[in-house]
Design a protein around this motif. Structure first.
Motif, PDB file in Angstrom:
ATOM      1  N   LYS A 113       5.854   2.328  -2.399  1.00 25.40           N
ATOM      2  CA  LYS A 113       4.905   1.392  -2.997  1.00 25.40           C
ATOM      3  C   LYS A 113       5.230   1.117  -4.464  1.00 25.40           C
ATOM      4  O   LYS A 113       5.029  -0.014  -4.944  1.00 25.40           O
ATOM      5  CB  LYS A 113       3.484   1.939  -2.852  1.00 25.40           C
ATOM      6  N   THR A 114       5.718   2.108  -5.178  1.00 24.54           N
ATOM      7  CA  THR A 114       6.037   1.930  -6.597  1.00 24.54           C
ATOM      8  C   THR A 114       7.134   0.888  -6.774  1.00 24.54           C
ATOM      9  O   THR A 114       7.077   0.063  -7.690  1.00 24.54           O
ATOM     10  CB  THR A 114       6.472   3.266  -7.220  1.00 24.54           C
ATOM     11  N   SER A 124       5.491  -2.591  -6.078  1.00 23.24           N
ATOM     12  CA  SER A 124       4.573  -3.032  -7.138  1.00 23.24           C
ATOM     13  C   SER A 124       5.341  -3.418  -8.400  1.00 23.24           C
ATOM     14  O   SER A 124       4.997  -4.397  -9.072  1.00 23.24           O
ATOM     15  CB  SER A 124       3.543  -1.947  -7.437  1.00 23.24           C
ATOM     16  N   ALA A 125       6.393  -2.664  -8.719  1.00 26.01           N
ATOM     17  CA  ALA A 125       7.192  -2.985  -9.901  1.00 26.01           C
ATOM     18  C   ALA A 125       7.891  -4.328  -9.732  1.00 26.01           C
ATOM     19  O   ALA A 125       7.975  -5.128 -10.678  1.00 26.01           O
ATOM     20  CB  ALA A 125       8.213  -1.882 -10.165  1.00 26.01           C
ATOM     21  N   ASP A 168      -3.381  -0.658 -11.647  1.00 32.01           N
ATOM     22  CA  ASP A 168      -3.208   0.616 -10.947  1.00 32.01           C
ATOM     23  C   ASP A 168      -4.555   1.329 -10.844  1.00 32.01           C
ATOM     24  O   ASP A 168      -5.142   1.718 -11.851  1.00 32.01           O
ATOM     25  CB  ASP A 168      -2.202   1.481 -11.712  1.00 32.01           C
ATOM     26  N   ASP A 170      -3.240  -2.037  -7.010  1.00 27.25           N
ATOM     27  CA  ASP A 170      -2.482  -0.954  -6.392  1.00 27.25           C
ATOM     28  C   ASP A 170      -3.447   0.175  -6.037  1.00 27.25           C
ATOM     29  O   ASP A 170      -3.939   0.885  -6.917  1.00 27.25           O
ATOM     30  CB  ASP A 170      -1.435  -0.484  -7.406  1.00 27.25           C
TER      31      ASP A 170
END
Length: 250
Positions: free
Chosen positions: A14-15, A18-19, A30, A114
């Motif tokens: 997920k990181t 999202s980035a 977040d 997120d």
């Protein structure tokens, strides 16, 4: 305002997603970071927590002792519900504020919220789209062991403490399959962003037209802008077919 709920199991990637969405221009908010902000020293939420659980959950500098609080709430369901009753409204209020700030200059901007525990705690009703980053359970266990140095048994326990893959996929409008290479995941994310940007622009355009129509009909009382909230089920739809990777429902 066009808000996307982004979620996924631990070690799903997920990181990375999202980035990438933020790189493409989305506003990234977040939920975990907000949850820490609302209990900083001097906040109403921390004061309410101290009243409920006592000063023993505070460090000498006045900050929250998360370990001490965790020892209480993880063994007492009633205490955990009391804590959630304090923190969830505070996070909700702060998240709405950050969303408004993120879209003040550009109402058509995509907002990515997120939320690791979207299925477990947040629900889907406030989002225009729900995006799930998915990798098979075995892949995630391997990542936690090889990349994070975690014991396999501990990795399994952490995965089992979250919602199941089936529960997450049941609420997904779009799925990013992160089980392949990094380049494959990024390509899916880029395609997703393009689609989300189109939907956000369409919603902002419709809201602007509606506001203009209101103003023309009643210039003295028309709102300056109109936000059309999404209408979604708050509960996972267990009978819903699994969306194909990166191809969401219109």
């Amino acid at each position: 305002m066009f808000v996307v709920g982004l979620t996924g199991g631990i070690a799903a990637g997920k990181t990375v997603v999202s980035a990438r969405l933020a790189e493409r221009g989305a506003a990234h908010i977040d939920a975990d970071r907000l949850a820490r902000e609302v209990v900083e020293p001097g906040t109403p939420a921390l004061e309410a927590i101290a009243r409920r659980f006592g000063d023993a959950i505070l460090r000498s500098d006045g900050s929250l002792d998360r370990a001490a609080l965790g020892a209480i709430v993880f063994s007492d369901p009633d205490a955990r519900r009391d804590l959630e009753g304090i923190t969830h409204p505070a996070v909700q209020q702060l998240s709405q504020q950050r969303m408004r700030e993120a879209t003040e200059a550009d109402p058509a901007r995509v907002v990515v919220y997120d939320v690791p525990l979207l299925v477990e705690a947040r629900g889907t009703g406030e989002f225009d789209r729900v995006v799930v980053v998915h990798a098979p359970r075995e892949t995630r266990i391997e990542r936690m062991v090889s990349l994070r140095g975690m014991d396999e048994a501990d990795a399994v326990r952490r995965i089992d403490a979250q919602a199941t893959d089936e529960q997450r996929l049941a609420v997904a409008d779009d799925v990013i399959d992160s089980s392949g290479s990094l380049d494959e995941t990024l390509a899916q994310t880029d395609a997703l962003y393009d689609r989300l940007a189109e939907l956000a622009a369409a919603k902002a355009g419709a809201a602007a037209k509606a506001a203009a129509a209101d103003k023309a009909a009643d210039p003295d009382n028309a709102c300056a802008s109109r936000i059309t909230p999404p209408v979604r089920s708050q509960q996972p739809r267990a009978d819903q077919p699994r969306p194909s990777s990166v191809s969401g429902r219109s």
